[in-house]
Motif scaffolding. Structure first.
Motif, PDB file in Angstrom:
ATOM      1  N   TYR A 151      10.925  -1.977   1.246  1.00 56.97           N
ATOM      2  CA  TYR A 151      10.918  -0.603   1.737  1.00 56.97           C
ATOM      3  C   TYR A 151      11.840   0.281   0.889  1.00 56.97           C
ATOM      4  CZ  TYR A 151      12.147   3.445   4.468  1.00 56.97           C
ATOM      5  OH  TYR A 151      12.398   4.736   4.848  1.00 56.97           O
ATOM      6  N   ILE A 152      13.026  -0.195   0.607  1.00 56.85           N
ATOM      7  CA  ILE A 152      14.019   0.583  -0.145  1.00 56.85           C
ATOM      8  C   ILE A 152      13.494   0.931  -1.539  1.00 56.85           C
ATOM      9  CG2 ILE A 152      16.330   0.472  -1.206  1.00 56.85           C
ATOM     10  CD1 ILE A 152      16.420   0.961   1.854  1.00 56.85           C
ATOM     11  N   LYS A 153      12.683   0.059  -2.129  1.00 59.09           N
ATOM     12  CA  LYS A 153      12.119   0.324  -3.461  1.00 59.09           C
ATOM     13  C   LYS A 153      11.150   1.501  -3.452  1.00 59.09           C
ATOM     14  CE  LYS A 153      12.653  -4.338  -5.233  1.00 59.09           C
ATOM     15  NZ  LYS A 153      12.008  -5.628  -5.448  1.00 59.09           N
TER      16      LYS A 153
ATOM     17  N   ILE B 287       0.842  -1.199   0.000  1.00 59.90           N
ATOM     18  CA  ILE B 287       0.000   0.000   0.000  1.00 59.90           C
ATOM     19  C   ILE B 287       0.881   1.255   0.000  1.00 59.90           C
ATOM     20  CG2 ILE B 287      -1.743   1.287   1.313  1.00 59.90           C
ATOM     21  CD1 ILE B 287      -2.849  -1.526   2.188  1.00 59.90           C
ATOM     22  N   CYS B 288       1.980   1.218   0.733  1.00 60.12           N
ATOM     23  CA  CYS B 288       2.929   2.344   0.710  1.00 60.12           C
ATOM     24  C   CYS B 288       3.477   2.568  -0.704  1.00 60.12           C
ATOM     25  CB  CYS B 288       4.086   2.098   1.673  1.00 60.12           C
ATOM     26  SG  CYS B 288       3.659   2.220   3.416  1.00 60.12           S
ATOM     27  N   HIS B 289       3.608   1.497  -1.475  1.00 58.46           N
ATOM     28  CA  HIS B 289       4.117   1.592  -2.851  1.00 58.46           C
ATOM     29  C   HIS B 289       3.137   2.296  -3.784  1.00 58.46           C
ATOM     30  CE1 HIS B 289       7.928  -0.645  -3.201  1.00 58.46           C
ATOM     31  NE2 HIS B 289       7.504  -1.310  -2.143  1.00 58.46           N
ATOM     32  N   GLN B 290       1.877   2.435  -3.391  1.00 56.54           N
ATOM     33  CA  GLN B 290       0.875   3.108  -4.223  1.00 56.54           C
ATOM     34  C   GLN B 290       1.044   4.624  -4.068  1.00 56.54           C
ATOM     35  OE1 GLN B 290      -3.015   1.584  -3.166  1.00 56.54           O
ATOM     36  NE2 GLN B 290      -2.259  -0.515  -3.089  1.00 56.54           N
TER      37      GLN B 290
ATOM     38  N   VAL C 202       8.425   7.758  -3.764  1.00 53.42           N
ATOM     39  CA  VAL C 202       7.536   8.531  -2.898  1.00 53.42           C
ATOM     40  C   VAL C 202       7.688  10.021  -3.207  1.00 53.42           C
ATOM     41  CG1 VAL C 202       9.158   8.674  -0.949  1.00 53.42           C
ATOM     42  CG2 VAL C 202       6.714   8.779  -0.526  1.00 53.42           C
ATOM     43  N   HIS C 203       6.553  10.725  -3.328  1.00 53.45           N
ATOM     44  CA  HIS C 203       6.626  12.138  -3.715  1.00 53.45           C
ATOM     45  C   HIS C 203       5.608  13.018  -2.996  1.00 53.45           C
ATOM     46  CE1 HIS C 203       3.048  11.771  -6.309  1.00 53.45           C
ATOM     47  NE2 HIS C 203       3.514  10.559  -6.550  1.00 53.45           N
ATOM     48  N   GLN C 204       4.562  12.461  -2.442  1.00 51.43           N
ATOM     49  CA  GLN C 204       3.579  13.291  -1.744  1.00 51.43           C
ATOM     50  C   GLN C 204       4.142  13.710  -0.382  1.00 51.43           C
ATOM     51  OE1 GLN C 204      -0.668  12.290  -2.038  1.00 51.43           O
ATOM     52  NE2 GLN C 204      -0.011  10.373  -3.006  1.00 51.43           N
TER      53      GLN C 204
ATOM     54  N   PRO D  62      25.162  -2.870   2.309  1.00 47.09           N
ATOM     55  CA  PRO D  62      25.778  -1.712   1.640  1.00 47.09           C
ATOM     56  C   PRO D  62      24.887  -1.151   0.525  1.00 47.09           C
ATOM     57  CG  PRO D  62      27.426  -3.406   2.001  1.00 47.09           C
ATOM     58  CD  PRO D  62      26.091  -4.011   2.389  1.00 47.09           C
ATOM     59  N   SER D  63      24.222  -2.018  -0.206  1.00 43.03           N
ATOM     60  CA  SER D  63      23.314  -1.565  -1.261  1.00 43.03           C
ATOM     61  C   SER D  63      22.158  -0.749  -0.676  1.00 43.03           C
ATOM     62  CB  SER D  63      22.775  -2.771  -2.038  1.00 43.03           C
ATOM     63  OG  SER D  63      21.820  -2.354  -2.981  1.00 43.03           O
ATOM     64  N   HIS D  64      21.581  -1.203   0.425  1.00 43.37           N
ATOM     65  CA  HIS D  64      20.514  -0.448   1.088  1.00 43.37           C
ATOM     66  C   HIS D  64      21.023   0.928   1.504  1.00 43.37           C
ATOM     67  CE1 HIS D  64      18.660  -4.523   2.454  1.00 43.37           C
ATOM     68  NE2 HIS D  64      18.057  -4.115   1.341  1.00 43.37           N
ATOM     69  N   ARG D  65      22.206   0.956   2.087  1.00 43.36           N
ATOM     70  CA  ARG D  65      22.772   2.218   2.566  1.00 43.36           C
ATOM     71  C   ARG D  65      23.037   3.175   1.397  1.00 43.36           C
ATOM     72  NH1 ARG D  65      25.476  -1.626   5.465  1.00 43.36           N
ATOM     73  NH2 ARG D  65      27.590  -1.062   4.799  1.00 43.36           N
ATOM     74  N   GLU D  66      23.463   2.636   0.269  1.00 46.56           N
ATOM     75  CA  GLU D  66      23.664   3.473  -0.921  1.00 46.56           C
ATOM     76  C   GLU D  66      22.342   4.045  -1.423  1.00 46.56           C
ATOM     77  OE1 GLU D  66      25.821   1.201  -3.859  1.00 46.56           O
ATOM     78  OE2 GLU D  66      27.474   0.852  -2.458  1.00 46.56           O
ATOM     79  N   LYS D  67      21.306   3.242  -1.433  1.00 46.34           N
ATOM     80  CA  LYS D  67      19.983   3.707  -1.891  1.00 46.34           C
ATOM     81  C   LYS D  67      19.428   4.766  -0.937  1.00 46.34           C
ATOM     82  CE  LYS D  67      19.219   0.703  -5.315  1.00 46.34           C
ATOM     83  NZ  LYS D  67      19.953   1.019  -6.509  1.00 46.34           N
ATOM     84  N   ILE D  68      19.655   4.584   0.359  1.00 45.97           N
ATOM     85  CA  ILE D  68      19.220   5.585   1.337  1.00 45.97           C
ATOM     86  C   ILE D  68      19.998   6.882   1.114  1.00 45.97           C
ATOM     87  CG2 ILE D  68      19.233   6.200   3.796  1.00 45.97           C
ATOM     88  CD1 ILE D  68      18.489   3.242   4.384  1.00 45.97           C
ATOM     89  N   THR D  69      21.285   6.767   0.828  1.00 44.64           N
ATOM     90  CA  THR D  69      22.104   7.946   0.547  1.00 44.64           C
ATOM     91  C   THR D  69      21.546   8.715  -0.650  1.00 44.64           C
ATOM     92  OG1 THR D  69      24.076   6.811   1.399  1.00 44.64           O
ATOM     93  CG2 THR D  69      24.455   8.742   0.006  1.00 44.64           C
ATOM     94  N   GLU D  70      21.237   8.008  -1.720  1.00 47.51           N
ATOM     95  CA  GLU D  70      20.675   8.635  -2.921  1.00 47.51           C
ATOM     96  C   GLU D  70      19.361   9.335  -2.601  1.00 47.51           C
ATOM     97  OE1 GLU D  70      20.263   5.640  -5.960  1.00 47.51           O
ATOM     98  OE2 GLU D  70      22.369   5.045  -5.756  1.00 47.51           O
TER      99      GLU D  70
END
Length: 184
Positions: A72-74, A38-41, A79-81, A113-121
């Motif tokens: 979650y990372i996806k 639902i969060c992905h919507q 997310v934009h609202q 490390p991949s999660h941390r990179e995505k959070i950084t971005e």
């Protein structure tokens, strides 16, 4: 049988309702994948309310989301609202604080490390885009801590904060000064 969408639609921004919702998920962890879906919507208002509930859940029990970090990372780049960006950014801050500051063993096991990179971005995107102060402040904290691992983050963060400083709110400036002082 719990109708999760109905529960979410009946949730408002009050602490009481969000806390009730978080407890519902804690008592029924099998609902978490559905909550994340639902969060992905991200174009639907329901995703904002779902994000509020997810944030409260993570505040109360961060470990609950760990097996679902990939999902979650996806959400982060999508997310934009405004009402959804704030809680999603806050969850990033919870994760990063737990990883770097608290050195939480479970979080360190799951947050790759991949999660941390995505959070950084995502944090840099929130920091440089037209967002409210709260997600920017959460992003500054997260990026500062991420910069203790990724060498390139502190120089970029410093430039970004200095470039945006003069056109920003008092709250942004206060957090920015605090972070810049730590970087130096």
């Amino acid at each position: 049988m719990i109708n999760l969408e109905e529960e979410i639609r009946n949730t408002n921004h009050s602490r009481e309702k969000r806390n009730h919702f978080a407890n519902l998920i804690l008592q029924n962890p099998a609902l978490l994948p559905q909550l994340l879906n639902i969060c992905h919507q991200v174009d639907d208002e329901i995703s904002c309310k779902a994000s509020w509930g997810l944030e409260f859940l993570c505040k109360n029990n961060l470990e609950t989301i760990l097996p679902y970090l990939d999902s979650y990372i996806k959400i982060l780049p999508k997310v934009h609202q405004d009402p959804a960006v704030r809680p999603i950014a806050k969850i990033c801050e919870y994760l990063i604080l737990a990883y770097y500051k608290e050195k939480n063993i479970e979080v360190r096991k799951y947050l790759t490390p991949s999660h941390r990179e995505k959070i950084t971005e995502a944090c840099f995107d929130w920091l440089i885009s037209d967002q409210k102060v709260a997600p920017k402040a959460y992003s500054m904290t997260s990026l500062y801590l991420l910069g203790t691992e990724f060498d390139w983050v502190h120089p970029e963060l410093k430039i970004t904060l200095e470039n945006n400083y003069h056109d920003s709110s008092a709250a942004y400036k206060a957090r920015s000064r605090m972070i810049l002082k730590k970087i130096k």
